[in-house]
Design an enzyme around this catalytic site. Structure first.
Site: not given
Length: 424
Positions: A90, A144, A164, A194, A241
């Protein structure tokens, strides 16, 4: 009822367990199986889960295992919550794009593509195991990028729904501002995972969103991470987002000077695992709110209860926001696209509800990102630097060939350990 969580060693899991304990009538789980290959996580998370259920007087048995086949065998439902490569991968997702002036985010843009490349093949392998050992189980994907992963599962013929927490989080926040119960607020939520906008917030037949925009601008700025003047101009509440699109350069400038979110989360996770390992702890820790995923447990329990048609599901909302096939809901997208909209959830699966036509400002971006998602899934399934480059070229946050070419090479190099095709 048997519920299996793949990625059960996640620090999110006690959030789910808290929901199972509080909403036991809606979802009467008799056996909770946590599947994870990482024993250092699985052991403390499993022990914490047992203590939390015991404290609540919940009779469910908690089983921990690294054996996926054994863990899913006979399950009624399987939640998938994975992070391939952990926080280290990440961190690369969040920092690598910044060198090219692109936003660094784990589910959006370059980072989202990297995560899809690592994740889709693993989830599909797991889904095949589920189909073999629990053919009637529903798969609920919380991994995700949810839209891409859910589409991969559906394209492969699996019984899957994407989940989500953004919609339920916004619903709860708006209900508090309006001083009404959350279930009284119907969100006009539409778009892609998102990439959504709330265009109405209806209470007892009246749209209260204009009132919220007029009277609670500071709170809506916080929810959306966008300036109040833009919210006033749009007249809607975008998902936070959307700040990566509407204020891209500001976000990139900020990200270049702040600690990557991956490092912040790694520190929170370390502290949480220490708490979970303490045999005196049997209550959901306050620090879990720093991990993210607010109201994930309620969203998951409500979705599972409606899908499984449990006797206690009376009172569970039949309409919930989920990631489902488009099937004409947004007419400018192909039917096989996966969208995030209110859907009626039944034991036969989710059925998206009609959505008022999206205005051109939103429809254009949705169509653009949906096309990118199709190319991203192709790259995840078939590999190849050229496919990665094409997906990046299609993304509105990249979109230039020199950037796409450079980023594709860097992205593949950074993720080589998780991409079998790249190691050949």
């Amino acid at each position: 009822m048997k519920l299996t969580v793949i990625g059960g060693g996640s620090t999110y899991t006690p959030e789910l367990v808290d929901g199972l304990a509080r909403l036991r009538d809606a979802l009467p789980v008799a056996e909770l199986v946590l599947v994870d290959p990482d024993e250092d996580r699985l052991v403390p998370v499993g022990a914490m889960s047992r203590r939390m259920l015991a404290r609540a007087g919940h009779p469910a048995r908690v089983v921990t295992t690294a054996d996926t086949a054994a863990g899913v065998a006979g399950a009624d439902a399987v939640i998938v919550q994975l992070r391939i490569g952990g926080q280290g991968a990440r961190r690369a997702d969040e920092t690598l794009p910044l060198g090219c002036g692109c936003v660094g985010q784990e589910t959006t843009g370059v980072g989202g593509l990297a995560k899809a490349l690592r994740t889709v093949p693993v989830v599909l392998d797991l889904a095949d195991t589920i189909a073999k050992h629990a053919p009637d189980a529903w798969i609920v994907d919380f991994t995700n990028p949810v839209g891409i992963v859910t589409r991969a599962l559906l394209d492969a013929g699996h019984r899957a729904v994407g989940l989500c927490n953004v919609a339920i989080h916004v619903q709860r926040r708006l209900a508090a501002l309006l001083d009404v119960r959350p279930e009284q607020v119907d969100l006009g939520h539409a778009g892609l995972n998102h990439l959504t906008w709330v265009r109405s917030a209806t209470v007892d037949g009246v749209d209260r969103l204009p009132e919220l925009l007029a009277d609670h601008r500071p709170q809506l700025e916080e929810i959306s991470n966008l300036p109040g003047d833009l919210l006033r101009h749009l007249g809607v509440l975008p998902s936070y987002y959307l700040s990566y699109y509407y204020e891209h350069d500001r976000i990139v400038e900020r990200q270049r000077t702040e600690t990557p979110r991956a490092e912040q989360v790694a520190a929170v996770e370390s502290a949480l695992l220490d708490l979970y390992a303490d045999p005196a702890n049997d209550t959901r820790p306050a620090q879990l709110s720093e991990r993210g995923g607010a109201f994930y447990s309620e969203a998951a329990v409500h979705l599972l209860a409606a899908l499984l048609g449990t006797p206690g599901a009376v009172g569970v909302p039949s309409v919930q926001v989920a990631n489902v096939r488009n099937n004409g809901t947004l007419p400018f997208l192909p039917d096989h696209a996966v969208i995030e909209v209110p859907a009626r959830i039944t034991a036969k699966g989710p059925l998206s509800l009609p959505v008022p036509p999206l205005e051109p400002l939103y429809a254009g971006l949705v169509a653009h990102v949906s096309a990118y998602e199709e190319l991203a899934l192709d790259a995840a399934l078939h590999g190849g630097v050229d496919r990665v480059r094409t997906a990046l070229l299609a993304h509105p946050l990249v979109g230039q060939d020199a950037l796409a070419d450079h980023l594709a090479a860097d992205l593949v190099a950074a993720n080589r350990a998780h991409l079998p095709w790249a190691a050949r």
